[in-house]
Design a protein around this motif. Structure first.
Motif: not given
Length: 345
Positions: A97-106, A124-131
């Motif tokens: 969970p720690e590295i998954r929280a860093i990916r994309w957010k940080n 495209i919307g589903d993928q961006i909204i999921e992030a």
């Protein structure tokens, strides 16, 4: 460097692939630092370890590859303050969970080919909204609004309609803009751009580079820009790492790399690109080929292609300092730097 300005330190990183055919040292002792708000260019021929270095930072190297040693120190700011905590990313579980929280957010990444990086079965919307909903405490409606706004900021025409489209319905430039929007939508501190303009035409490439520079200024983010194109490096980078067969062979600011390179490989790369102030009938080619990754030459890996190779001197080149902020992995750098006939003036 001021510790407050340091975002990421890569220290003697080694990422190896354990294959049936043998051991591949894809990254074999790389070190560099990325500063907040700055762009580090990473350049070298295909197979030099650029992309594996990037994937190592995000802990996205798949088996049989693994990080075998080294550190990746992330200077993470706590609670939005100027204070930082030092986090070694190599110690984290790649699926935890720690590295998954860093990916994309940080730390976010733009991959080489968005046609294969974007999902073919989700819009495209589903993928961006999921992030957005994965990393930010927002509802679906606010996430959708954020997605539309980010697509607008990256210059996407009709962003509301683009949300409902699939990757195959977009042009190459539009797919790249969608990837950039998805990477930036959580406002990361570091954006890793892995050859983001390679498959684009020259006009679209220029637009994407200008877009990235503008967004970098808006978000005050750092960029690690990976490419084999020295023209792009000249346009984008503040500092440059030149890699060859898994090692950094030169590190300096961008002006030094172009006007006073120290390593024979960097010099050869510069001679192999056209210049508008010189007329040449034929561009120079670096002799030989990149060695087999299963049998990298001992000592200086570049020596089979180097015109300055002397066996008794080049057996174990160190990464030596040759300027105020300039390092080169060459045992003869002091000798050849003043005598190299084609050195940029």
């Amino acid at each position: 460097m001021d510790n407050q300005s340091t975002l990421l330190e890569v220290k003697d990183l080694k990422t190896h692939f354990f294959l049936d055919e043998g051991l591949v040292r894809a990254v074999d002792g790389v070190s560099f630092t990325i500063q907040r708000g700055k762009t580090l260019g990473v350049v070298g021929e295909s197979g030099c370890g650029k992309s594996i270095t990037a994937r190592s930072i995000l802990r996205m190297v798949r088996p049989p590859g693994q990080i075998v040693s080294g550190e990746i120190i992330y200077h993470r700011r706590t609670n939005g303050s100027a204070q930082t905590e030092l986090l070694d990313l190599t110690k984290l579980d790649p699926t935890g969970p720690e590295i998954r929280a860093i990916r994309w957010k940080n730390i976010a990444m733009i991959f080489q080919e968005p046609m294969t990086s974007l999902s073919p079965v989700h819009t495209i919307g589903d993928q961006i909204i999921e992030a957005i909903v994965t990393h930010l405490d927002v509802g679906k409606k606010e996430a959708r609004d954020r997605a539309i706004e980010m697509l607008r900021r990256v210059g996407m025409p009709q962003p509301t309609k683009i949300l409902e489209r699939y990757r195959h319905q977009l042009s190459g430039g539009m797919r790249q803009r969608a990837m950039i929007a998805m990477a930036l939508v959580c406002n990361p501190e570091l954006l890793i751009a892995d050859e983001p303009t390679t498959a684009l035409d020259v006009t679209t490439q220029a637009q994407i580079l200008e877009l990235m520079k503008g967004l970098q200024e808006d978000f005050h983010m750092a960029i690690m820009f990976i490419t084999h194109d020295l023209g792009v490096i000249a346009e984008m980078a503040d500092e440059v790492v030149v890699m060859y067969l898994g090692k950094e062979v030169e590190l300096a600011d961008v002006d030094t790399i172009f006007y006073n390179p120290g390593h024979p490989y960097t010099k050869a790369l510069l001679r192999s690109i056209p210049r508008i102030d010189e007329e040449v009938d034929k561009l120079e080619v670096i002799k030989g080929t990149v060695p087999d990754p299963y049998s990298i030459p001992a000592g200086c890996a570049f020596h089979p292609r180097c015109p300055y190779y002397v066996p008794e001197k080049c057996a174990s080149p160190e990464f030596v300092k040759v300027g105020s902020h300039h390092w080169a992995r060459c045992a003869r750098v002091a000798e050849i730097n003043g005598s190299f006939a084609h050195m940029r003036q």
